[in-house]
Design a protein around this motif. Structure first.
Motif, mmCIF file in Angstrom:
data_model
loop_
_atom_site.group_PDB
_atom_site.id
_atom_site.type_symbol
_atom_site.label_atom_id
_atom_site.label_comp_id
_atom_site.label_asym_id
_atom_site.label_seq_id
_atom_site.Cartn_x
_atom_site.Cartn_y
_atom_site.Cartn_z
ATOM 1 N N CYS A 96 0.832 -1.209 0.000
ATOM 2 C CA CYS A 96 0.000 0.000 0.000
ATOM 3 C C CYS A 96 0.861 1.251 0.000
ATOM 4 O O CYS A 96 0.426 2.313 -0.448
ATOM 5 C CB CYS A 96 -0.952 0.013 1.191
ATOM 6 S SG CYS A 96 -0.228 0.572 2.751
ATOM 7 N N GLY A 97 2.070 1.152 0.525
ATOM 8 C CA GLY A 97 3.009 2.260 0.473
ATOM 9 C C GLY A 97 2.959 3.230 1.634
ATOM 10 O O GLY A 97 3.827 4.088 1.774
ATOM 11 N N PHE A 98 1.961 3.103 2.488
ATOM 12 C CA PHE A 98 1.723 4.127 3.509
ATOM 13 C C PHE A 98 2.872 4.244 4.509
ATOM 14 O O PHE A 98 3.188 5.330 4.971
ATOM 15 C CB PHE A 98 0.418 3.822 4.249
ATOM 16 C CG PHE A 98 -0.089 4.957 5.080
ATOM 17 C CD1 PHE A 98 -0.771 6.021 4.503
ATOM 18 C CD2 PHE A 98 0.107 4.980 6.462
ATOM 19 C CE1 PHE A 98 -1.246 7.073 5.274
ATOM 20 C CE2 PHE A 98 -0.376 6.027 7.239
ATOM 21 C CZ PHE A 98 -1.046 7.077 6.647
ATOM 22 N N CYS A 99 3.501 3.129 4.838
ATOM 23 C CA CYS A 99 4.582 3.156 5.833
ATOM 24 C C CYS A 99 5.922 3.515 5.226
ATOM 25 O O CYS A 99 6.904 3.700 5.943
ATOM 26 C CB CYS A 99 4.724 1.777 6.485
ATOM 27 S SG CYS A 99 5.443 0.547 5.363
ATOM 28 N N GLN A 100 5.973 3.552 3.889
ATOM 29 C CA GLN A 100 7.283 3.494 3.232
ATOM 30 C C GLN A 100 8.114 4.766 3.376
ATOM 31 O O GLN A 100 9.345 4.697 3.408
ATOM 32 C CB GLN A 100 7.136 3.100 1.755
ATOM 33 C CG GLN A 100 6.461 1.742 1.539
ATOM 34 C CD GLN A 100 7.240 0.557 2.086
ATOM 35 O OE1 GLN A 100 8.409 0.690 2.444
ATOM 36 N NE2 GLN A 100 6.599 -0.606 2.149
ATOM 37 N N CYS A 131 5.162 -2.288 9.235
ATOM 38 C CA CYS A 131 4.531 -2.349 7.918
ATOM 39 C C CYS A 131 3.398 -3.363 8.026
ATOM 40 O O CYS A 131 3.651 -4.563 8.089
ATOM 41 C CB CYS A 131 5.516 -2.783 6.832
ATOM 42 S SG CYS A 131 4.705 -2.987 5.230
ATOM 43 N N ARG A 132 2.182 -2.889 8.081
ATOM 44 C CA ARG A 132 1.055 -3.798 8.253
ATOM 45 C C ARG A 132 0.870 -4.688 7.021
ATOM 46 O O ARG A 132 0.371 -5.803 7.120
ATOM 47 C CB ARG A 132 -0.215 -2.982 8.534
ATOM 48 C CG ARG A 132 -1.479 -3.794 8.742
ATOM 49 C CD ARG A 132 -1.364 -4.804 9.870
ATOM 50 N NE ARG A 132 -2.672 -5.179 10.409
ATOM 51 C CZ ARG A 132 -2.881 -6.279 11.108
ATOM 52 N NH1 ARG A 132 -1.875 -7.124 11.351
ATOM 53 N NH2 ARG A 132 -4.078 -6.560 11.581
ATOM 54 N N CYS A 133 1.254 -4.181 5.847
ATOM 55 C CA CYS A 133 1.153 -5.018 4.647
ATOM 56 C C CYS A 133 2.172 -6.154 4.673
ATOM 57 O O CYS A 133 2.054 -7.097 3.915
ATOM 58 C CB CYS A 133 1.356 -4.191 3.388
ATOM 59 S SG CYS A 133 0.088 -2.941 3.142
ATOM 60 N N MET B 372 -2.296 0.484 8.190
ATOM 61 C CA MET B 372 -1.341 1.521 8.617
ATOM 62 C C MET B 372 -1.964 2.920 8.574
ATOM 63 O O MET B 372 -1.640 3.773 9.391
ATOM 64 C CB MET B 372 -0.131 1.456 7.675
ATOM 65 C CG MET B 372 1.168 1.793 8.337
ATOM 66 S SD MET B 372 1.532 0.627 9.644
ATOM 67 C CE MET B 372 2.141 1.761 10.842
HETATM 68 S S1 FES Z 1 3.300 -0.996 2.546
HETATM 69 FE FE1 FES Z 1 1.376 -0.926 3.543
HETATM 70 S S2 FES Z 1 1.952 -0.576 5.582
HETATM 71 FE FE2 FES Z 1 3.839 -0.875 4.634
#
Ligand code: FES
Ligand code: FES
Lengths: 150, 771
Positions: A96-100, A131-133, B372
């Motif tokens: 998802c990229g949110f934590c990146q 990173c939840r993903c 997240m």
């Molecule tokens: S890529 Fe989704 S939380 Fe890390």
């Protein structure tokens, strides 16, 4: 009110001194690359550099940053081609990229201080970033790749 | 979810209108059409390259759309714009679906631009991004639209050059005929004004000529933006004059504020106003919980203001919900006979005659998704119109719900979809977007509603809590001759309808009535359990507790009988066959993930194949050092087969997972690179839920709040190496789910490995990281 340099530019925040740097960056400076994930220093999504050190901006009050230099993901490199960013792209790290952004800022901090970290040092340095993903395998590989090219 | 229900009704075997459409496209018809139709050199006709098959997507609300004029536009400079109509939450669908279209069309991926669709199902077809359906439902329509545009480009070129269509070749981003040559951009205006060819008249690229499909060579479209901080998620939307709201919601569902002291909140610099939202109680679909909202100039002030509210809550209908007592009650219920959902043979009789019986019980706590990015949404509501920006999995569903909540006609409501910082089913429920809309309407200004992490964990639509009990009776030869499988869990249906205490056909179809073991006398049952908090679907849904129970049980039985665990599993699964729902006592409302059963049958050969594959790759049977163990589990979900082989290592009393093998058979693998990333992520999420994910309730209130009490697997202890083994299939083996099926086998595989490493059996999720 707090004055500082953000990504090389002078910035004055008209806000209470206890305002977390995270929200000042996002809501007042419009730098939305830095993310909110927990607000309590537990996830690393909000990681930025203050005077070259990785910090959790969600628990860093503006008063602590007075007169300092802040670097966010937007300012990590002029062209978006910091070796860590490149490595992240080569290995298709994000889901998802949110934590990146937080992961990248943390990894950049590690490699600046310790260009050739051991596996254990990488795992340890990155363990504050959730990173939840579940991209950890690639995150660790990308740090290694940025460090050694391997 | 309502989508699911509507779909199930419409795909019932008696109503096969959609199937007929496809059934009429017989091989013979296609061949005739192919010759009579418009042939393009180097492309096979549909009968060879692409035989269309019925898929559940046609029965979803607003179905599938095949109109390339809606999904594709070509700029004069040759830029090909493709609509991504599904929400991107990390699975890669925003890349993979347009990639399918682009490949079939002949577009150069470097010249493709992705445009995110707003919530508009009448235009784009179903947009409900859940149920592991994006590729499964849309791969065919994407191919068809790609082929349509290719034909239209060729047709326009033929006309322009005055040559036979058969003399025109479509290459990569260009069309040629002899010395004539034109780019896609040159032909765009002419081509896109032509009539869209019928499926029967299309030619398709043969699989060996795919450049992107099946290759895994296309990076995510947002990769650069993500790594440079430019990608836009829900909270990143900033509007002029926008205020930020943070809400105090009732600790237990349905509790009303008895006394509110907002003086300290209002004294916080930056706080503008305090508003109240009406309290709701289940079933309320996705209506917000209600509560007291603090609206401020920026997020920090809104959080500080909300935290300064002093609220006394009146007891509500669910204020006595206590997890420990509730689980004890579920255990009692599970031991009793339940409502029989599937019956084969005579379970009770065979159990009486058994020479040995064996029973085990497995439980699971509630879970929160903890994506997240916590829930967040921005709304700008005017007197007679509204515009929303939100990370939602079901943008059209959100649009419908918001229009209703605001009492504004749906045509006047626009829902823009941002990237989702994870979804996992939580963002199928748009309560947070309704909150933003209501507050914007009330205060007549653009409002962002931001949930804190605590809000997210304490006010979720939780994954259900459950007790699953399995009892078997063995004959003299030690074969399982009778089995009773009773599942007890509050139902998701309680979000939508009054609580009957029973699970419904969708939950029943997730590893329960479709349980594949070959047992002559079988009773699949459901015991009653009432919901006392909002229940919602979480990645893989009921498959998690069912795989947990069935796959742990098989391992326990193997040890009980002194058999090899893999042999035991293979024996229980039995002969190679496709289960026959009608003959095997499945309920009439059996739900095969909304697919036509004949197209996606339960195939035990495929199930056994992934099990054997994972076991072999992990070196099943080899001797491991002391303190290490291998564990296996296999499960079919979302019409995909996944087996996990997990190696566990106990270090200083802690469970570590050095290695995981994930073997997946998801039919045709359209984007192996993203399939691998999903399998890797599923291993991490599976480990997190096995070790840590438990939300417990006291007096109706969730006891966990942030990542200190609701822990996540991190890089100091995670599945270090995940090997993904993808079963290779041709396009004719229908693509099936990928986002969810990797999760269910992980927890039982870990527990089975822990047993093999330590001799200690774990039966309750989560089981912690210490042993
Ligand atoms: S890529 Fe989704 S939380 Fe890390
Ligand atoms: S948001 Fe700062 S550490 Fe989580």
């Amino acid at each position: 009110m707090a004055k500082m340099k953000v990504n090389g530019t002078d910035q004055t925040f008209e806000a209470e001194g206890d305002t977390p740097l995270l929200w000042a960056l996002r809501d007042l400076a419009g730098l939305t690359g830095t993310k909110y994930g927990c607000g309590t220093g537990l996830c690393g999504a909000c990681t930025v550099h203050v005077n070259g050190e990785a910090v959790r901006s969600c628990i860093t009050p503006l008063s602590d940053v007075e007169g300092k230099e802040v670097t966010t993901i937007e300012g990590l490199s002029g062209d978006g081609n910091h070796p860590v960013q490149q490595s992240w792209r080569e290995l298709n790290v994000p889901q998802c990229g949110f934590c990146q952004a937080g992961q990248i800022m943390q990894a950049a901090d590690l490699l600046k201080k310790n260009p050739k970290p051991s596996e254990a040092e990488i795992l340890d340095a990155m363990s504050g970033n959730v990173c939840r993903c579940g991209c950890y395998q690639r995150i660790i590989a990308a740090v290694r790749h940025a460090s050694t090219g391997a | 979810m309502l989508h699911y229900m509507e779909q199930a009704k419409r795909s019932a075997p008696s109503d096969d209108g959609n199937e007929l459409t496809f059934a009429n496209v017989s091989r013979r018809n296609l061949l005739q059409a192919g010759t009579a139709g418009f042939a393009v050199a180097a492309f096979a006709n549909p009968a060879e390259a692409f035989i269309k098959y019925p898929v559940g997507g046609t029965a979803m609300p607003n179905g599938l759309k095949y109109d390339p004029k809606i999904f594709v536009s070509i700029d004069p400079d040759g830029t090909v714009n493709i609509i991504a109509h599904r929400s991107e939450m990390g699975t890669g669908s925003r890349t993979s679906l347009p990639m399918v279209l682009a490949d079939e069309m002949g577009a150069d991926w470097a010249r493709v631009k992705i445009i995110q669709a707003e919530g508009d199902e009448p235009k784009y077809g179903n947009q409900d991004t859940d149920g592991s359906r994006s590729m499964r439902h849309h791969i065919q329509s994407m191919r068809q639209m790609g082929a349509s545009v290719r034909h239209m480009l060729a047709s326009a070129a033929a006309k322009k050059w005055g040559v036979e269509p058969s003399a025109v070749k479509v290459g990569v981003h260009e069309v040629t005929s002899g010395s004539n040559k034109a780019g896609f951009g040159d032909l765009a205006a002419d081509a896109m004004s032509l009539e869209v060819p019928k499926f029967e008249d299309l030619s398709f690229r043969s699989e060996k000529d795919f450049r992107y499909i099946g290759k895994g060579n296309v990076p995510m479209v947002d990769l650069h933006d993500i790594t440079t901080g430019k990608a836009i998620y829900g909270a990143d939307v900033m509007l002029p004059g926008m205020k930020v709201a943070v809400i105090a919601r009732p600790p237990a569902v349905g509790e009303e504020p008895a006394k509110v002291d907002d003086s300290a909140a209002k004294a916080v610099p930056g706080v503008i106003s305090v508003e109240s939202l009406p309290i709701t109680v289940m079933p309320a679909k996705f209506s917000p919980l209600g509560g007291i909202a603090v609206i401020a100039e920026h997020t920090a002030a809104a959080i500080k203001g909300r935290d300064a509210l002093k609220i006394e809550w009146k007891k509500g209908p669910h204020s006595n919900y206590n997890s420990a007592a509730f689980t004890a009650e579920m255990r009692k219920t599970a031991a009793e006979p339940g409502k029989v959902l599937r019956k084969e043979g005579d379970m009770a009789g065979a159990m009486k005659d058994a020479s040995k019986t064996f029973a085990r019980e497995y439980s699971q706590a509630h879970m929160a998704h903890a994506m997240m990015e916590p829930p967040v949404a921005v709304a700008d509501v005017k007197a007679d119109s509204a515009e929303i920006w939100a990370p939602v999995q079901s943008p059209f569903g959100a649009r419908q719900d918001i229009a209703k909540a605001l009492n504004i006609p749906i045509e006047k409501v626009k829902v823009n979809v941002t990237l989702l910082g994870g979804g996992f089913g939580r963002k199928s429920k748009c309560d947070y977007a309704i909150e933003a809309a209501l507050l914007s309407q009330k205060t007549k200004q653009p409002v962002k509603v931001q949930w804190t992490r605590e809000d997210d964990i304490k006010h979720s639509f939780y994954h259900t809590t459950s007790v699953e009990r399995i009892e078997v009776g063995l004959d003299d030869a030690g074969k399982v001759n009778a089995m009773r499988f009773n599942s007890v869990a509050p139902s998701i249906l309680t979000t939508f309808a009054p609580d009957s205490g029973h699970q419904f056909f969708i939950e029943n179809g997730m590893g329960h009535v479709d349980m594949p073991f070959q047992v002559p006398n079988l009773s699949i049952e459901n015991g009653k359990a009432m919901a006392h908090t909002r229940i919602g679907w979480f990645r893989a849904v009921s498959n998690i507790p069912r795989a947990w129970a069935v796959q742990s049980f098989a391992s326990e039985l193997a040890h009980e009988l002194g058999k090899d665990e893999k042999d035991m599993l293979l024996e229980l699964i039995g002969s190679d066959r496709k289960l026959e729902p009608a003959a095997q006592g499945f309920p009439k409302d059996f739900w095969d993930y909304g697919e036509t059963y004949a197209e996606y049958p339960i195939d035990t050969a495929r199930l056994k194949n992934v099990l054997n594959l994972a076991a072999e790759k992990a070196g099943w049977g080899k001797t491991l050092p002391k303190g290490e163990g291998l564990g296996l589990a296999v499960h079919r979900s979302f019409v995909t087969y996944v087996a996990s082989a997990v190696r566990v290592k106990i270090v200083d009393g802690k469970i570590r997972v050095p290695e995981v093998h994930q073997a997946i058979d998801c039919g045709y693998a359209a984007n192996p690179e993203r399939i691998r990333s999903q399998m890797e992520g599923a291993a991490v999420m599976g480990m997190t839920l096995a070790l840590y994910s438990g939300v417990t309730f006291e007096n109706g209130a969730a006891q966990q709040g942030n990542f200190d009490t609701y822990e996540m697997v991190r890089s100091d202890n995670f599945p270090e190496t995940v090997h993904t083994h993808i079963v290779e299939n041709p396009f004719s083996v229908h693509a099936s789910g990928v986002g969810e099926p990797g999760v269910p086998p992980i927890p039982p595989a870990i527990a089975n490995a822990v047993f093999n490493a330590t001799g200690k059996r774990l039966r309750d999720l989560p089981f912690g990281d210490e042993i």
